[in-house]
Write an enzyme that holds these catalytic residues in place. Structure first.
Site, short mmCIF file in Angstrom:
data_model
loop_
_atom_site.label_atom_id
_atom_site.label_comp_id
_atom_site.label_asym_id
_atom_site.label_seq_id
_atom_site.Cartn_x
_atom_site.Cartn_y
_atom_site.Cartn_z
N GLY A 1 -0.64 1.74 10.02
CA GLY A 1 -1.28 0.42 10.13
C GLY A 1 -1.22 -0.40 8.86
O GLY A 1 -1.98 -1.37 8.71
N GLN A 2 -0.32 -0.04 7.94
CA GLN A 2 -0.23 -0.79 6.68
C GLN A 2 0.45 -2.13 6.93
O GLN A 2 1.52 -2.21 7.51
CB GLN A 2 0.59 0.01 5.65
N HIS B 1 -2.73 0.34 -1.48
CA HIS B 1 -4.12 -0.11 -1.70
C HIS B 1 -5.08 0.83 -0.99
O HIS B 1 -4.77 1.38 0.06
CB HIS B 1 -4.33 -1.55 -1.23
P1 AMP Z 1 -3.52 -2.90 5.35
O1 AMP Z 1 -3.50 -3.38 6.76
O2 AMP Z 1 -4.09 -1.54 5.16
O3 AMP Z 1 -2.15 -3.05 4.70
O4 AMP Z 1 -4.52 -3.85 4.58
C1 AMP Z 1 -4.15 -5.07 4.02
C2 AMP Z 1 -5.40 -5.84 3.76
O5 AMP Z 1 -5.10 -6.88 2.85
C3 AMP Z 1 -6.02 -6.50 4.99
O6 AMP Z 1 -7.34 -6.02 5.18
C4 AMP Z 1 -5.99 -8.00 4.65
O7 AMP Z 1 -7.13 -8.68 5.12
C5 AMP Z 1 -5.93 -7.97 3.13
N1 AMP Z 1 -5.32 -9.12 2.49
C6 AMP Z 1 -4.11 -9.67 2.76
N2 AMP Z 1 -3.86 -10.69 1.91
C7 AMP Z 1 -4.92 -10.76 1.08
C8 AMP Z 1 -5.28 -11.59 -0.03
N3 AMP Z 1 -4.46 -12.59 -0.45
N4 AMP Z 1 -6.46 -11.39 -0.65
C9 AMP Z 1 -7.30 -10.40 -0.23
N5 AMP Z 1 -7.02 -9.57 0.79
C10 AMP Z 1 -5.85 -9.76 1.44
#
Ligand code: AMP
Length: 114
Positions: free
Chosen positions: A93-94, A100
């Protein structure tokens, strides 16, 4: 990695609401929070996913995980409990291809995840 949004946040090129920083790691609030506390912790150097850690990047886990635990303390969720999540790769789900850790808390988490 100029096209990587989290590298650009680490470089200060795009804004984020910072939560904490440490040597080699940065924490900022998620744009789309899934819990009352939802902070992302990243290595400041680009690593694509969990599988990229190792070799020269062996110090990434302690830097990132120690900052994640510190964030939980600072955000006031350490005593009640919290969840640390790493989504890695497409089945994981990345959606952002820069490693991160999600720090989630402030409500009771469900299990198992969907
Ligand atoms: P994942 O789905 O585990 O890759 O998580 C990525 C996360 O990054 C999601 O929860 C998004 O809401 C968050 N995200 C994406 N772009 C940004 C951004 N510019 N600032 C803060 N969070 C972000």
């Amino acid at each position: 990695m100029n096209d990587c949004v989290f590298c650009r946040i680490a470089a200060g090129e795009i804004p984020a609401r910072l939560a904490a920083r440490a040597e080699g790691a940065l924490a900022f609030h998620d744009l789309n929070p899934r819990a009352p506390v939802h902070v992302l912790v990243i290595p400041t150097a680009h690593l694509g996913d969990a599988g990229a850690v190792g070799g020269d990047a062996h110090s990434v886990w302690p830097a990132v995980m120690e900052l994640a635990v510190e964030v939980a303390r600072r955000e006031g969720i350490a005593d009640a409990g919290y969840r640390l999540v790493i989504n890695s790769g497409s089945d994981g789900g990345q959606s952002v291809a820069h490693l991160h850790v999600h720090v989630l808390g402030g409500r009771r988490m469900t299990w198992p995840p969907g």
